[in-house]
Design an enzyme around this catalytic site. Structure first.
Site, PDB file in Angstrom:
ATOM      1  N   GLN A 185       0.840  -1.203   0.000  1.00  0.00           N
ATOM      2  CA  GLN A 185       0.000   0.000   0.000  1.00  0.00           C
ATOM      3  C   GLN A 185       0.872   1.249   0.000  1.00  0.00           C
ATOM      4  OE1 GLN A 185      -2.035   0.597   3.700  1.00  0.00           O
ATOM      5  NE2 GLN A 185      -3.592   1.923   2.818  1.00  0.00           N
ATOM      6  N   TYR A 214       0.463   4.740   0.300  1.00  0.00           N
ATOM      7  CA  TYR A 214      -0.297   5.956   0.638  1.00  0.00           C
ATOM      8  C   TYR A 214       0.629   7.009   1.259  1.00  0.00           C
ATOM      9  CZ  TYR A 214      -5.154   4.155   0.138  1.00  0.00           C
ATOM     10  OH  TYR A 214      -6.352   3.685  -0.324  1.00  0.00           O
ATOM     11  N   SER A 260       4.627  -1.072   4.203  1.00  0.00           N
ATOM     12  CA  SER A 260       4.762  -2.436   4.733  1.00  0.00           C
ATOM     13  C   SER A 260       4.848  -3.420   3.585  1.00  0.00           C
ATOM     14  CB  SER A 260       3.546  -2.800   5.589  1.00  0.00           C
ATOM     15  OG  SER A 260       3.442  -1.938   6.679  1.00  0.00           O
ATOM     16  N   GLU A 320     -12.489  -2.257   6.618  1.00  0.00           N
ATOM     17  CA  GLU A 320     -12.192  -2.948   7.853  1.00  0.00           C
ATOM     18  C   GLU A 320     -13.344  -3.924   8.013  1.00  0.00           C
ATOM     19  OE1 GLU A 320     -12.195  -0.445  11.256  1.00  0.00           O
ATOM     20  OE2 GLU A 320     -11.988  -2.151  12.593  1.00  0.00           O
ATOM     21  N   SER A 346      -3.330   7.401  13.675  1.00  0.00           N
ATOM     22  CA  SER A 346      -2.747   7.484  15.028  1.00  0.00           C
ATOM     23  C   SER A 346      -3.841   7.726  16.075  1.00  0.00           C
ATOM     24  CB  SER A 346      -1.722   8.626  15.077  1.00  0.00           C
ATOM     25  OG  SER A 346      -2.403   9.858  14.989  1.00  0.00           O
TER      26      SER A 346
END
Ligand SMILES: Cc1cc2nc3c(=O)[nH]c(=O)nc-3n(C[C@H](O)[C@H](O)[C@H](O)COP(=O)(O)OP(=O)(O)OC[C@H]3O[C@@H](n4cnc5c(N)ncnc54)[C@H](O)[C@@H]3O)c2cc1C
Length: 406
Positions: A129, A131, A164, A247, A384
């Site tokens: 990803q 972003y 990641s 999600e 966050s």
């Protein structure tokens, strides 16, 4: 809050339990019971089993290789897999199937779906990803990676960060600024970019745990075909936001199971080390117990809504904030219970750096210290804690909006 299951749903649960009994070894004790190459071998073989049963994307229609399960059946499947301590896919499926696959089903052209979806399921392509950038993390609308059309291709220049699995992936779905003259959240496109090309350079970043799980990705005249834009040119913000919304509802059901399993292991470790009579340790364990109970109730509330057909909205921020902040504290307790033994790392590390160690893992410093270090990241990735609090304040509690810089 009433996540009750009908008799038909319970019958489906028995079917899943029978599937697990048939496919798992008779002495199965969770992925945490395996070491070294046995982990990779098991996960590879297990993914193949799920692929053949159409369980990698259980909610997708059968024409796209899914099992066409109802929301209730998907939740039951996820619950039973979590209880059995088996993954619901391979390590890349969170990016490939969960994030990109769902987004393509919603926004992709027929050509994109028919090309990428079968490859995602077969595990032929691995994705990451793209972003975040050095100046676009919480403020994602600030992306500066430039995309310019040159004939039949997009040409990309700029940088991504914290990517990641970027060192393992062969494709990246990325947000790029395709119209620099439009306002911030406009003029962004969502592009599918092959990584095996000279214009892409991946540099690993070392994490606090010593692993290099995420990376910087540099684009220097990198290219992808013109038709690799998803959801239309300059419409990438809407596409990006729906991807972040994938999600799964069942996470509300599986999270509390995983945290309860982890807490049971922690209590066992306190027992093994003769600390269950220590009043401070008892107090801290009781605190963790109360938090896991609250997570169960929060999960059941989300689940009730999910089973009634609602997708998680801003209140997803409550559970994200809750599990990530809880996990920082419970893993600190794990390290305190280990005491001086935490200074010497031994034993198998967790198979994934995200969230809890695998069910069935032994109570070693390798397990708890690595989980403790990785838990810090949980309060940052996927938004966050400060951003979650802003969402809760502004969108749920309807408090005045945070002042914007002039
Ligand atoms: C383990 C890990 C894996 C990741 N994987 C990926 C990935 O695969 N792909 C990807 O694109 N990104 C990934 N990320 C990046 C992640 O999405 C960002 O780190 C995150 O969005 C925060 O952005 P930032 O790091 O730029 O911090 P910043 O946005 O610069 O924030 C710095 C600090 O300021 C606070 N802050 C910022 N804005 C506000 C505000 N308005 N109000 C109050 N406080 C504020 C933040 O909470 C934070 O404490 C990953 C991050 C981690 C830790």
């Amino acid at each position: 809050m009433d996540p009750t299951y009908s008799p038909e749903a319970e019958a489906y649960r028995e079917k899943v339990q029978a599937f697990l009994a048939e496919k798992l070894p008779s002495n199965w004790n969770g992925l945490g019971g395996l070491e070294g190459d046995d982990i990779t071998d098991f996960v590879t073989a297990w993914r193949k089993t799920l692929y053949e049963a159409n369980y990698l994307a259980p909610g997708w229609p059968s024409e796209y290789g899914g099992a066409g399960l109802t929301a209730t059946e998907q939740v039951i499947l996820a619950e039973e897999f979590t209880r059995a301590g088996v993954p619901s896919g391979g390590p890349n499926d969170v990016f490939g199937i969960q994030m990109l696959g769902n987004t393509l089903l919603m926004w992709g052209t027929e050509e994109q779906k028919s090309h990428y979806i079968p490859r995602l399921l077969a595990g032929e392509d691995t994705w990451c990803q793209g972003y975040s950038e050095p100046d676009a993390g919480s403020d994602l609308g600030n992306v500066g990676l430039r995309a310019e059309l040159d004939g039949d291709e997009w040409v990309l220049n700029g940088q991504k960060i914290w990517t990641s699995a970027g060192h393992l992936a062969d494709h990246i779905f990325t947000l790029a600024r395709s119209d620099p003259d439009s306002p911030k959240h406009k003029g962004i496109s969502f592009l599918l970019v092959p990584m095996d090309q000279p214009g892409i350079e991946v540099r690993p970043i070392k994490m606090i745990s010593g692993e290099s799980e995420f990376n910087e990705v540099f684009y220097t005249d990198a290219r992808c075909p013109k038709e690799n834009v998803v959801g239309g040119v300059n419409n990438g913000w809407a596409v990006a936001m729906s991807l972040l919304g994938f999600e799964r509802g069942e996470a509300a059901a599986t999270g509390p199971i995983r945290y309860q399993t982890e807490l049971d292991r922690l209590i066992e470790m306190a027992r093994e080390r003769g600390l269950t009579d220590d009043p401070v340790i008892r107090q801290r364990l009781a605190w963790c117990h109360s938090k896991v109970q609250i997570m169960k109730f929060l999960g059941q509330r989300t689940l009730t809504q999910f089973l009634a057909g609602h997708h998680p909205g801003p209140d997803g921020a409550i559970s994200k904030l809750y599990w990530s902040e809880y996990h920082r504290v419970v893993t600190e307790l794990g390290v305190d219970i280990l005491g001086a033994d935490a200074l010497y790392i031994e034993g198998r590390p967790p198979s994934s750096s995200f969230q809890t160690d695998d069910p069935g893992a032994a109570n070693t410093s390798g397990s708890w210290v690595n989980t403790f270090l990785n838990a810090r990241a949980g309060t940052i990735y996927a938004g966050s804690s400060q951003i979650q609090r802003n969402i809760i304040g502004e969108m749920i509690l309807q408090l005045p909006k945070e002042p914007k810089p002039a």
